[in-house]
Design a protein around this motif. Structure first.
Motif, PDB file in Angstrom:
ATOM      1  N   VAL A 123       0.863  -1.185   0.000  1.00 18.92           N
ATOM      2  CA  VAL A 123       0.000   0.000   0.000  1.00 18.92           C
ATOM      3  C   VAL A 123       0.896   1.231   0.000  1.00 18.92           C
ATOM      4  O   VAL A 123       1.723   1.421   0.905  1.00 18.92           O
ATOM      5  CB  VAL A 123      -0.936   0.010   1.213  1.00 18.92           C
ATOM      6  CG1 VAL A 123      -1.790   1.274   1.210  1.00 18.92           C
ATOM      7  CG2 VAL A 123      -1.818  -1.228   1.211  1.00 18.92           C
ATOM      8  N   ILE A 124       0.745   2.066  -1.018  1.00 18.24           N
ATOM      9  CA  ILE A 124       1.524   3.287  -1.153  1.00 18.24           C
ATOM     10  C   ILE A 124       0.614   4.468  -0.842  1.00 18.24           C
ATOM     11  O   ILE A 124      -0.398   4.672  -1.514  1.00 18.24           O
ATOM     12  CB  ILE A 124       2.117   3.437  -2.566  1.00 18.24           C
ATOM     13  CG1 ILE A 124       2.776   2.114  -3.009  1.00 18.24           C
ATOM     14  CG2 ILE A 124       3.099   4.590  -2.613  1.00 18.24           C
ATOM     15  CD1 ILE A 124       3.918   1.679  -2.132  1.00 18.24           C
ATOM     16  N   VAL A 125       0.951   5.241   0.175  1.00 21.43           N
ATOM     17  CA  VAL A 125       0.169   6.409   0.575  1.00 21.43           C
ATOM     18  C   VAL A 125       0.938   7.657   0.179  1.00 21.43           C
ATOM     19  O   VAL A 125       2.037   7.907   0.690  1.00 21.43           O
ATOM     20  CB  VAL A 125      -0.106   6.398   2.089  1.00 21.43           C
ATOM     21  CG1 VAL A 125      -0.939   7.608   2.479  1.00 21.43           C
ATOM     22  CG2 VAL A 125      -0.808   5.112   2.501  1.00 21.43           C
ATOM     23  N   ASP A 126       0.386   8.429  -0.743  1.00 18.47           N
ATOM     24  CA  ASP A 126       0.999   9.668  -1.211  1.00 18.47           C
ATOM     25  C   ASP A 126       0.223  10.857  -0.643  1.00 18.47           C
ATOM     26  O   ASP A 126      -0.994  10.974  -0.866  1.00 18.47           O
ATOM     27  CB  ASP A 126       0.991   9.740  -2.735  1.00 18.47           C
ATOM     28  CG  ASP A 126       1.816   8.632  -3.368  1.00 18.47           C
ATOM     29  OD1 ASP A 126       2.928   8.376  -2.866  1.00 18.47           O
ATOM     30  OD2 ASP A 126       1.347   8.019  -4.349  1.00 18.47           O
ATOM     31  N   VAL A 127       0.903  11.697   0.097  1.00 23.50           N
ATOM     32  CA  VAL A 127       0.269  12.883   0.674  1.00 23.50           C
ATOM     33  C   VAL A 127       1.022  14.126   0.222  1.00 23.50           C
ATOM     34  O   VAL A 127       2.230  14.078  -0.058  1.00 23.50           O
ATOM     35  CB  VAL A 127       0.231  12.816   2.214  1.00 23.50           C
ATOM     36  CG1 VAL A 127      -0.594  11.639   2.686  1.00 23.50           C
ATOM     37  CG2 VAL A 127       1.643  12.744   2.797  1.00 23.50           C
TER      38      VAL A 127
END
Length: 535
Positions: free
Chosen positions: A153-157
């Motif tokens: 899971v890649i979370v980009d903020v």
């Protein structure tokens, strides 16, 4: 999502595939075997593309579309097992990783693609709710080949560049013929905890002024709930109704804050003064300084479909407030309990609904000789005000048609030597001293108006009725309390009006008719506007 499906239909290693397709030592096969293999290759053309031959853009598009359709069919027909192998966070330059990770707990525990998709949507909503990111995106990538049915899971903020914001507004209170100007300056994510630091000023003409600074941290390592701290100085002018001014300098600390439970501690120094020198005997005896050290617990269950215009559901609110949690003899020792119950019953036509509600509360001193001591003056129940009880909770306070602090127990004020009252206070000559026990109840029937434009904007009509009363119980007054007399002296009012709901408050234009009031009550029949914020 596409990357995860690639993992489930992961093609063989390209090297192995190339070696297999170029091996000269393979035994020759007859035409039937070759034709059968060709048919299988056509069936699996998407799953095992020939990596050695470049694909056109149209071919790639067809391949991706086929994969999406295949995954969509699987998601709608069966649970697609998957396990999260790793969570990678990108883009947070100041925000601590564990602040973001705390909002991703549901993602890490997902066991199927459906659960993972739902948890990702919830995580995005929580991250956006922190109000420290301009954008949030969750991507799924295939996990290691040696671990089938896994995903990363890649979370980009993207953290917001505009960390400073401000608010300003002017609000009127028709029920008290006053107005309030409020302004706030906020700074987001100063400490990297998703925190919100703010300084606010509220100035109310002829009534209240408050200056405060505070910090709200939704996530602090080692704590399960948000942390709220606030230092404030509050000054309130009650000379018109009760002949005293109140000033409170204190600190507030939120200890627990969940969906149904709130626990907060307050420590402050309270001062009561009487500039007019005309207050009644009960008020004069409580003038001076007092230490406030209190714990407040709130339990709330809200099942209403709306807080502005509820047409279905119910809400229950219980508030317990205990003061005097120090050894200092000047500490105000009291126990205050409030209950609020609201029901909304839909009728099924014209969006008609009947809202019923009742609120009750009691306050008592505690400690040595508590039976002969009065309850603290600011902690008593003061009835009145045109705030709508349909959306406003917080104990027995509101009663349509009466001014704020406009009914309940009273005492005569002290007269000047010349026999006249001071011009700065109400000329009625009576102080409203509040009650130790109070009950209010109401019924409100709301309905759509027969104009399409009004219905589209939520503007509706209502008819209502309300009643309430307050009584003294402390200083041995409970010996003279009679339930029958208490019910017989209930104040009552009815009315009708138009409601204009907004996202932030409820604006009402109502006509009130007073059915019953006391000798010294301040209420009258007439038309008035009112603003009510949901609670």
């Amino acid at each position: 999502m596409t990357n995860t499906e690639e993992e489930e239909a992961t093609p063989p290693n390209p090297k192995n595939y190339t070696q297999h397709s170029t091996n000269d030592d393979v035994e020759p096969r007859d035409d039937e075997d070759i034709e059968e293999d060709q048919e299988n290759d056509e069936d699996d053309v998407v799953q095992e593309p020939n990596r050695g031959i470049p694909q056109s853009a149209a071919s790639k598009l067809r391949e991706q579309r086929f994969k999406v359709e295949t995954l969509s069919r699987r998601l709608s027909s069966e649970l697609v097992p998957i396990r999260v192998h790793d969570v990678v966070i990108n883009g947070n330059t100041k925000t601590k990783d564990w602040v973001i990770e705390a909002e991703l707990k549901g993602i890490e525990n997902a066991t199927s693609m459906q659960e993972l998709m739902q948890a990702s949507q919830i995580a995005i909503a929580k991250l956006q709710g922190l109000e420290i990111f301009d954008s949030c995106m969750v991507r799924l990538e295939a996990g290691p080949r040696e671990l089938p049915n896994t995903a990363n899971v890649i979370v980009d903020v993207v953290e917001t560049d505009n960390k400073v914001s401000g608010e300003f507004g002017i609000y009127t209170k028709p029920s008290t013929s006053s107005w309030t100007a409020e302004g706030a300056l906020k700074y987001k994510n100063l400490l990297g905890y998703g925190d919100l630091c703010d300084a606010s000023l509220a100035y109310g003409a002829n009534q209240a002024t408050e200056v405060s600074v505070g910090v709200y941290a939704p996530r602090v390592k080692g704590f399960l709930t948000p942390i709220v701290t606030r230092i404030s100085m509050l000054s309130q002018d009650w000379q018109e109704s009760s002949s005293y001014k109140e000033r409170l300098l204190g600190a507030y600390l939120g200890l627990i804050s969940t969906k149904h439970h709130d626990l907060a501690y307050t420590l402050g120094w309270r001062t009561l003064t009487d500039p007019s020198k005309m207050s009644s005997r009960s008020i004069r005896r409580q003038l001076g300084h007092g230490l406030v050290s209190s714990l407040k617990y709130t339990f709330k269950i809200d099942r209403r479909n709306s807080t502005i215009r509820p047409t279905k559901g119910y809400v229950f609110l219980s508030t317990t407030h205990v003061g005097g949690l120090t050894l200092d003899p000047r500490s105000l020792r009291f126990l205050r309990q409030e209950f609020d119950v609201r029901f909304s019953v839909p009728f099924g036509f014209y969006n008609t609904a009947l809202n019923l509600g009742i609120s009750a509360g009691a306050v008592f001193p505690w400690g040595n000789g508590f039976k002969t001591k009065p309850s603290p003056l600011p902690e008593r129940f003061y009835l009145g005000g045109d705030f709508s009880p349909v959306c406003t909770l917080g104990g027995p306070t509101t009663l349509w048609g009466f001014k704020t602090r406009g009914l309940g127990p009273t005492e005569p004020r002290r007269q000047n030597r010349d026999g006249s009252n001071d011009d700065n206070v109400d000329s009625s000559g009576w102080d409203f001293i509040g009650g130790d026990f109070a009950v209010t109840a109401f019924a409100d029937l709301s309905f759509d108006l027969p104009i399409m434009w009004l219905r589209e904007h939520g503007i509706h009509g209502h008819v209502f009725a309300g009643s309430g009363n307050a009584a003294k119980l402390t200083k041995n007054e409970y010996k003279h309390f009679s339930p029958r007399k208490f019910l017989e002296s209930f104040r009552m009012s009815v009315g009708c009006g138009v409601v204009i709901p907004t996202r932030l408050f409820r604006l009402e234009g109502n006509y009130f008719y007073i059915l019953r009031k006391g000798e010294h009550d301040r209420g009258k029949t007439g038309f008035r506007f009112s603003f009510s914020a949901p609670s």
